[in-house]
Scaffold this active site. Sequence first.
Site, PDB file in Angstrom:
ATOM      1  N   LYS A  22       0.558  -1.604   0.062  1.00 14.09           N
ATOM      2  CA  LYS A  22      -0.113  -0.169  -0.208  1.00 14.09           C
ATOM      3  C   LYS A  22       0.790   1.564   0.041  1.00 14.09           C
ATOM      4  CE  LYS A  22      -2.607  -0.661   3.342  1.00 14.09           C
ATOM      5  NZ  LYS A  22      -3.999   0.243   4.121  1.00 14.09           N
ATOM      6  N   SER A  23       1.648   1.453   0.782  1.00 14.23           N
ATOM      7  CA  SER A  23       2.690   2.304   1.063  1.00 14.23           C
ATOM      8  C   SER A  23       3.334   2.849  -0.282  1.00 14.23           C
ATOM      9  CB  SER A  23       3.717   2.255   2.241  1.00 14.23           C
ATOM     10  OG  SER A  23       3.282   2.322   2.945  1.00 14.23           O
ATOM     11  N   ARG A  27       2.366   6.134  -3.280  1.00 12.98           N
ATOM     12  CA  ARG A  27       4.016   7.057  -3.935  1.00 12.98           C
ATOM     13  C   ARG A  27       4.354   6.829  -5.990  1.00 12.98           C
ATOM     14  NH1 ARG A  27       3.805   6.072   1.108  1.00 12.98           N
ATOM     15  NH2 ARG A  27       5.172   6.981   2.413  1.00 12.98           N
ATOM     16  N   GLY A  94      -5.413   8.641   6.166  1.00  8.31           N
ATOM     17  CA  GLY A  94      -4.202   9.403   6.304  1.00  8.31           C
ATOM     18  C   GLY A  94      -2.962   9.731   5.446  1.00  8.31           C
ATOM     19  N   ARG A 122      -8.047  13.507  12.974  1.00  4.30           N
ATOM     20  CA  ARG A 122      -6.559  12.727  13.584  1.00  4.30           C
ATOM     21  C   ARG A 122      -5.782  14.309  12.447  1.00  4.30           C
ATOM     22  NH1 ARG A 122      -6.054   7.761   9.102  1.00  4.30           N
ATOM     23  NH2 ARG A 122      -7.871   7.036   9.476  1.00  4.30           N
ATOM     24  N   GLN A 167       4.784   9.855   6.862  1.00  2.38           N
ATOM     25  CA  GLN A 167       3.912  10.683   6.185  1.00  2.38           C
ATOM     26  C   GLN A 167       4.222  11.778   6.160  1.00  2.38           C
ATOM     27  OE1 GLN A 167      -0.113  10.300   7.562  1.00  2.38           O
ATOM     28  NE2 GLN A 167      -0.189   7.538   7.081  1.00  2.38           N
ATOM     29  N   ASP A 313       3.004  -1.128  11.698  1.00  5.42           N
ATOM     30  CA  ASP A 313       1.730  -1.491  10.938  1.00  5.42           C
ATOM     31  C   ASP A 313       1.518  -2.576  11.680  1.00  5.42           C
ATOM     32  OD1 ASP A 313       0.484   0.695   9.679  1.00  5.42           O
ATOM     33  OD2 ASP A 313       1.864   0.642   8.148  1.00  5.42           O
TER      34      ASP A 313
END
Length: 339
Positions: A22-23, A27, A94, A122, A167, A313
């Site tokens: 996912k990360s 990007r 987020g 958040r 982030q 995570d």
Amino acid sequence: MEQKTITPVRSIQGAVQVPGDKSISHRALILASLANGACTLRGLSGAGDVLSTIDCLKSLGVSIAKRSGAVVVKGKGKYGYKKPKKALNAANSGTTIRLLSGVLAAQPFVSEIDGDESLRNRPMRRIIEPLESMGAHIESAGYKAPLKIFGGPLHAIDYASTVASAQVKSCVLLAGLYAKGSTRVSEPAPTRDHTERMLEVFGAKIGGAQNVVCVQGPAELTATDIDVPGDLSAAAFFLVAACLLPESSITIKNVGINPSRIGILDALTAMGGRVERTEVSNLNNEPRCTLTAVHSKLTGANFGGSMIPAIIDEIPILAIAATQAYGNTVIRDAGELRV
């Protein structure tokens, strides 16, 4: 509502394939949208957070289409975004709101980005302050979403982040693509470095050492095809299951093993877990391999400090492993799980 029955098993055997990281997917999409030309992205995650990034980019005028099992993003260059007709919706992501804010801060228009009720709770001060230090103006609801971003020219800064957050780091680095000079970010502890690795692949000049990274701006990004490896966070569930269940063995191919993300492997090893890495390779500046886990006798261990960002995570599944380990397992300094 559809109901499913899950029957416990005594052991698990075989090979599985996990979704794309996912990360890295977030990007890849954002940098591809800023590149000059079309990029083909393979192995993208289909998770809801990643779909939120896709929806926001489409609202900014970026063409994103599925083609032959891949996703093609037609990059528009750094200033090719169009002013959105309404507020961008990051939903519960987020990563989407914080990374995109770094890009929106440099656009020649006013934009608004929002999310669901959970995202509105958040903290956003951590990105608002550095972006305003670079010259942007951002209106918010008490440093929380929705964010109204008045984009414009930015200047480079030397920013010392008070939180270890990839982030935050990524947000400032993306804004730094538009600023003249070296934008530098330091952190209290190392965090995942997917952004700086991928920026290099797209042609940006990246430097730094230890807990410091800098990007040289202004930078133009060159269209690049990206192959996203499997998500180690998803693989962790199968690895833990194999370690816990007698006579079990699980093999997972093409899993990302970025050094800033392998904390779960180190943690399982510290607890006595047997996880083997084979077929190690590197593509698009991201290492990957085949992982094989077998039943192991786990013992309790202590985790905290600088290791936490590398397992943030995976702490939930690590906690499951701890319930079946011999002895106490202590996890400290994990407050970032709440934000």
